[in-house]
Design a protein around this motif. Structure first.
Motif, mmCIF file in Angstrom:
data_model
loop_
_atom_site.group_PDB
_atom_site.id
_atom_site.type_symbol
_atom_site.label_atom_id
_atom_site.label_comp_id
_atom_site.label_asym_id
_atom_site.label_seq_id
_atom_site.Cartn_x
_atom_site.Cartn_y
_atom_site.Cartn_z
ATOM 1 N N ASP A 36 0.827 -1.216 0.000
ATOM 2 C CA ASP A 36 0.000 0.000 0.000
ATOM 3 C C ASP A 36 0.860 1.265 0.000
ATOM 4 O O ASP A 36 0.611 2.209 -0.761
ATOM 5 N N ASP A 37 1.898 1.295 0.869
ATOM 6 C CA ASP A 37 2.770 2.474 0.949
ATOM 7 C C ASP A 37 3.570 2.652 -0.336
ATOM 8 O O ASP A 37 3.763 3.776 -0.813
ATOM 9 N N GLU A 38 4.041 1.533 -0.908
ATOM 10 C CA GLU A 38 4.805 1.616 -2.154
ATOM 11 C C GLU A 38 3.934 2.149 -3.299
ATOM 12 O O GLU A 38 4.402 2.921 -4.142
ATOM 13 N N THR A 89 2.757 11.544 -10.932
ATOM 14 C CA THR A 89 2.232 12.913 -11.020
ATOM 15 C C THR A 89 3.354 13.955 -11.002
ATOM 16 O O THR A 89 3.373 14.896 -11.793
ATOM 17 N N ASN A 90 4.318 13.761 -10.078
ATOM 18 C CA ASN A 90 5.331 14.795 -9.828
ATOM 19 C C ASN A 90 6.690 14.545 -10.477
ATOM 20 O O ASN A 90 7.549 15.423 -10.464
ATOM 21 N N GLU A 91 6.904 13.346 -10.974
ATOM 22 C CA GLU A 91 8.159 12.933 -11.608
ATOM 23 C C GLU A 91 9.322 12.786 -10.612
ATOM 24 O O GLU A 91 10.051 11.812 -10.652
ATOM 25 N N VAL A 92 9.532 13.789 -9.741
ATOM 26 C CA VAL A 92 10.632 13.727 -8.773
ATOM 27 C C VAL A 92 10.094 14.021 -7.377
ATOM 28 O O VAL A 92 9.287 14.933 -7.186
ATOM 29 N N LEU A 93 10.534 13.228 -6.390
ATOM 30 C CA LEU A 93 10.166 13.453 -4.986
ATOM 31 C C LEU A 93 11.428 13.485 -4.126
ATOM 32 O O LEU A 93 12.372 12.742 -4.380
ATOM 33 N N THR A 94 11.400 14.338 -3.117
ATOM 34 C CA THR A 94 12.493 14.324 -2.129
ATOM 35 C C THR A 94 12.149 13.337 -1.030
ATOM 36 O O THR A 94 10.988 12.923 -0.872
ATOM 37 N N LEU A 95 13.154 12.999 -0.230
ATOM 38 C CA LEU A 95 12.942 12.078 0.886
ATOM 39 C C LEU A 95 11.914 12.646 1.859
ATOM 40 O O LEU A 95 11.046 11.924 2.367
ATOM 41 N N ASN A 96 11.976 13.958 2.117
ATOM 42 C CA ASN A 96 11.009 14.591 3.021
ATOM 43 C C ASN A 96 9.588 14.455 2.490
ATOM 44 O O ASN A 96 8.643 14.212 3.253
ATOM 45 N N GLU A 97 9.426 14.611 1.190
ATOM 46 C CA GLU A 97 8.090 14.496 0.597
ATOM 47 C C GLU A 97 7.566 13.070 0.695
ATOM 48 O O GLU A 97 6.378 12.843 0.931
ATOM 49 N N VAL A 98 8.447 12.089 0.532
ATOM 50 C CA VAL A 98 8.046 10.686 0.670
ATOM 51 C C VAL A 98 7.565 10.412 2.091
ATOM 52 O O VAL A 98 6.556 9.735 2.300
ATOM 53 N N GLU A 99 8.298 10.956 3.069
ATOM 54 C CA GLU A 99 7.910 10.759 4.472
ATOM 55 C C GLU A 99 6.525 11.340 4.740
ATOM 56 O O GLU A 99 5.729 10.766 5.492
ATOM 57 N N GLU A 100 6.219 12.482 4.127
ATOM 58 C CA GLU A 100 4.895 13.084 4.299
ATOM 59 C C GLU A 100 3.809 12.224 3.648
ATOM 60 O O GLU A 100 2.721 12.057 4.192
ATOM 61 N N ILE A 101 4.120 11.656 2.495
ATOM 62 C CA ILE A 101 3.125 10.845 1.768
ATOM 63 C C ILE A 101 2.763 9.591 2.559
ATOM 64 O O ILE A 101 1.590 9.250 2.707
ATOM 65 N N VAL A 102 3.782 8.892 3.058
ATOM 66 C CA VAL A 102 3.506 7.636 3.764
ATOM 67 C C VAL A 102 3.326 7.855 5.269
ATOM 68 O O VAL A 102 3.025 6.918 5.999
ATOM 69 N N GLN A 103 3.508 9.129 5.698
ATOM 70 C CA GLN A 103 3.346 9.501 7.108
ATOM 71 C C GLN A 103 4.124 8.566 8.015
ATOM 72 O O GLN A 103 3.598 8.007 8.982
ATOM 73 N N SER A 104 5.389 8.409 7.653
ATOM 74 C CA SER A 104 6.217 7.473 8.420
ATOM 75 C C SER A 104 7.669 7.920 8.377
ATOM 76 O O SER A 104 8.160 8.408 7.366
ATOM 77 N N LYS A 105 8.354 7.784 9.489
ATOM 78 C CA LYS A 105 9.783 8.088 9.558
ATOM 79 C C LYS A 105 10.616 6.948 8.976
ATOM 80 O O LYS A 105 11.807 7.068 8.784
#
Length: 847
Positions: free
Chosen positions: A132-134, A143-159
């Motif tokens: 699900d997280d993947e 949608t965005n083509e490129v994501l930062t690590l911080n943005e990924v953490e926000e998407i999956v709401q996980s450290k």
């Protein structure tokens, strides 16, 4: 051709022993200079900001030189004098140039390597293969083509986003690349100016007539603009005002400005501004007393013979006024001044004083500033005019930076130890105030430098003068002055003839036996607090331990809560109702029962500033009480607000740790209480008596700084202790002579240098075995002058076990040769496979 190739040796911001050589692409060869930042690849993928140290045509023999990716600066941001200081710090304090670079450059000048993710275009991704997280990350990347690590953490709401990323990488669904981004962002603001049409006087009169008929708010805004800009502007500078300031002054809306723009009255433009408020200097210097004038002349006379002068002036003797006169004379010579202070809390009050004399010439630099502000101060100092311009750099490039239309270059820098590293070009004077203070020593991370000693070396590079000031000098500095290494000047009377405070001893052992104590307060202290409050005077109480209570203890079995990462008890903080480790920050809720025997009878042992504050409020419910310690001053402006409130008498009693005693000047304080003198004197360290005297004398100095003689109440179980007697008599010389005799006998500074090695690892058996091996090798080289290995008071911090070895080096020995031997022994140990990843930390001149 091979001979045309150019190479650059660079300093990498990591702890590698050597410089690393890179080749310079043809396109960059004309622009590259020592002191510029460049982007380089080190390792397989990682990009770093490195500093060019030198450019040459010597190809490295042991490895293939990679190419420099890009140059970040048009001109050098670090000069040769800075490099000389860095080299000395790295050599003397046994660290690497990369570690010094990390400490020296503000974070805004260091590029951060930010991991970015993108979909692998060659992968065939099926939804059922993803968790699900993947799948959430996959959708976002589409949608965005490129994501930062911080943005990924926000998407999956996980450290634990790294685990998900690793899984996607293992499946070859995503790719990673490193992109460097610049942290410093100049402050851009909008300004308003008249249009070319409105600048004509006849047209402006017509505009006023038209606005007067039907647009009164617009008229008010225009009139305010004209009023504020009517003073003659410097040549080449337009009449302009910040848009935000104009709106604030007239209480107008942005729509009003927009209407004036539409009518061809105003135009708005953006420009880079400074982050520091402009302030004019004023000549408000006090007239020096006869004693101050004599000492001022003495200092200048001593400088003719010695580069460094120790200034021993009692508390409230007016040392700052003497500093001001010396700064004024240095500025007249066209040179820069560095004014070092040990604590950020102290800079708050000193800044307000010094700013009155030097206005915009004064810059402040310390760790509470955000990264943009620190970069801005760096750039101000970098742009300061130099009497001799570097080769290839014209005077035009040194044009002063205009801040809000004013010249904004700093000639006086006031700050904590990090201000040593600013890019001075023409330093004339270095003042180290409260030179005895241990806060000048950097503990972690490396470089573990002492700012006072490094400041002396910095001054020698610039051929500048040094003034070390203190009411309680360090024994090493006083020894150097007595042995003619430093010049010496002394001021033994307080300004205005004010007497030194009366020191009264409260024997808390006797008061406890007689059951006269009120919690932690003796009858003598309570009586004097009441008297001070009755007379509308203020009180300072000193307790050198923060928190509510140092630890909890079970009354039944003696169990005490211990940190899971460190071998130390957790401190109870009533704010937040937590037990906190002061070493690693670990916190847990306060237990309701003993974890060992289950009993609910847990008691608090000893006391900290938080408990003092609470209990005082019970005894004096109508009194305004505040606390100044690390916990209450974490935010940037907390120091300033507390000090201002106390100065303006909005606070009656200030409870605090060492922060309240370091050079602060409050004229309405009549009573000072030291709640536990024994805690300082009985600490197991060869400097404990020196530090106890310094702390108690400095605390006492906060009292009676106006016209009335102050009182100091010193609570102790040992009223006959020699250090307490020396404090009562204000007898620094007696303390100095006693301590010097002990140090001579036991081979401690200033008669011997100390180097402390700490062996660290998560495995206690490895630490024991390695430290024993290291100790044997060192003892074969240095004999009985090697102490240890021994566990310190706290043997485990942040899950790392520590064991210490101390090496004593006689003054007549070569310290450089001793350090070379120590380095070789450490290298030999770490070359042995079981100890390859073992950490051995060196601390030269530990305090």
């Amino acid at each position: 051709m091979e001979k045309d190739l150019l190479f650059a040796d660079v300093i990498l911001p990591i702890a590698v022993p050597n410089l690393y050589t890179y080749s310079i692409p043809d396109s960059l060869q004309k622009n590259i200079k020592a002191g510029q930042r460049v982007v380089v690849q080190f390792g397989k993928k990682k990009l770093y900001t490195a500093l060019v140290r030198n450019v040459h045509n010597n190809k490295p023999q042991l490895y293939k030189a990679k190419q420099i990716e890009s140059i970040l600066d048009a001109e050098p941001i670090v000069n040769e004098k800075q490099f000389a200081l860095w080299k000395w710090i790295a050599d003397y304090y046994m660290c690497t140039l990369g570690e010094v670079m990390n400490a020296a450059l503000p974070s805004g000048l260091k590029l951060s390597s930010e991991t970015k993710l993108l979909l692998n275009p060659e992968a065939e991704i099926k939804g059922e293969e993803l968790t699900d997280d993947e799948f959430l990350i996959y959708e976002a990347l589409q949608t965005n083509e490129v994501l930062t690590l911080n943005e990924v953490e926000e998407i999956v709401q996980s450290k634990s986003a790294l685990k998900i990323i690793k899984s996607l990488l293992d499946k070859n669904f995503i790719q990673i690349y490193e992109e460097l981004r610049e942290r410093f962002k100049p402050k851009i603001e909008e300004f308003v100016r008249l249009t070319e049409y409105a600048s004509d006087e006849n047209n402006l009169k017509k505009i006023f007539d038209e606005l007067e008929k039907r647009a009164f708010k617009q008229l008010e805004v225009l009139m305010e603009f004209v009023h504020e800009t009517q003073a003659p502007a410097p040549k080449g500078v337009e009449r302009q005002i910040k848009k935000s300031e104009l709106l604030k002054r007239t209480n107008a809306s942005p729509a009003t400005i927009e209407s004036l723009i539409t009518k061809n009255v105003f135009e708005v433009f953006k420009k880079e501004t400074g982050r520091f408020a402009a302030q004019d200097a004023s000549s408000v210097s006090k007239t020096l007393s006869h004693e101050q004038q004599s000492v001022l002349e003495k200092i200048k006379e001593e400088w003719k013979k010695k580069e460094v002068v120790l200034f021993h002036g009692v508390t409230s003797s007016g040392k700052t006024e003497i500093y001001v006169r010396l700064i004024e004379e240095t500025l007249k010579q066209g040179k820069q001044v560095l004014y070092l202070l040990p604590e950020i809390a102290l800079t708050t009050q000193v800044v307000s004083r010094i700013k009155k004399y030097f206005g915009d010439k004064l810059g402040v630099y310390h760790s509470k500033f955000n990264e943009n502000e620190r970069v801005e101060v760096w750039n101000h100092v970098l742009k300061s005019p130099s009497p001799a311009f570097p080769k290839g750099r014209s005077q035009d490039m040194q044009t002063p930076l205009l801040v809000g239309g004013r010249e904004g270059l700093f000639q006086v820098i006031l700050g904590a130890r990090s201000s040593l590293f600013l890019p001075y070009s023409n330093l004339g004077l270095v003042i180290v105030d409260e030179e005895h203070d241990s806060s000048y020593k950097q503990f972690d991370p490396a470089p573990r430098y002492h700012a006072r000693d490094s400041a002396i070396l910095l001054a020698s590079i610039h051929k500048a003068k040094v003034l070390l000031g203190s009411a309680t000098p360090s024994l090493e500095s006083y020894f150097n002055a007595q042995n003619d290494k430093y010049g010496f000047a002394e001021l033994t009377t307080r300004f205005g003839g004010v007497q030194l405070p009366e020191i009264l001893i409260a024997d808390i052992q006797d008061d406890t036996k007689r059951k006269k104590m009120k919690s932690h307060f003796s009858p003598l202290l309570m009586e004097n607090i009441e008297l001070a409050l009755k007379n509308k005077e203020q009180v300072i109480l000193f307790q050198n331990r923060r928190g509510f209570a140092p630890y909890l203890e079970c009354k039944t079995c003696g169990w005490t809560p211990i940190c899971k990462n460190c071998d130390v008890s957790l401190v109870y903080h009533k704010s937040g109702t937590l037990l906190r480790c002061h070493y690693c920050g670990y916190t847990v809720p306060v237990p309701v029962s003993c974890y060992a025997c289950g009993n609910t009878d847990l008691q608090m042992k000893s006391f900290g500033t938080e408990k003092i504050e609470e209990e005082l409020q019970l005894f004096f419910p109508e009194t305004k009480i505040a606390r100044m310690d690390l916990d209450s001053t974490r935010s940037r402006f907390a120091h300033e607000h507390l000090i201002n409130d106390f100065e303006e008498r909005n606070i009656d009693i200030l409870v605090g740790t060492q922060m309240v005693i370091k050079g602060l000047d409050f004229e309405n304080v009549s009573t000072v209480g030291i709640l536990n003198a024994d805690q300082m004197m009985n600490f197991p360290d060869f400097r404990s008596h020196e530090r106890s005297f310094q702390l108690m004398a400095q605390v006492a100095g906060r009292s009676g700084r106006n016209t009335k003689r102050g009182k100091v109440i010193l609570q102790t179980y040992s009223p006959k202790h020699k250090i307490i007697q020396h404090v009562i008599e204000n007898n620094f010389i007696a303390m100095y002579n006693e301590e010097m005799e002990h140090r001579r006998i036991f081979e401690y500074p200033p008669f011997h240098r100390l180097i402390e090695l700490t062996v660290m690892d998560k495995d206690i058996h490895k630490v024991n075995a390695a430290s024993e091996e290291l100790g044997k090798k060192l003892k074969s080289a240095f004999g009985k002058r090697v102490l240890g290995p021994e566990f310190p008071l706290i043997p485990r911090i942040k899950n790392l076990y520590h064991k210490k070895i101390v090496i004593k080096i006689a003054r007549e020995e070569s310290a450089n040769k001793a350090k070379e031997k120590i380095r070789s022994v450490i290298t030999e140990l770490q070359n042995y496979p079981p100890y390859k990843y073992l950490r051995v930390q060196a601390d030269v001149d530990p305090v």
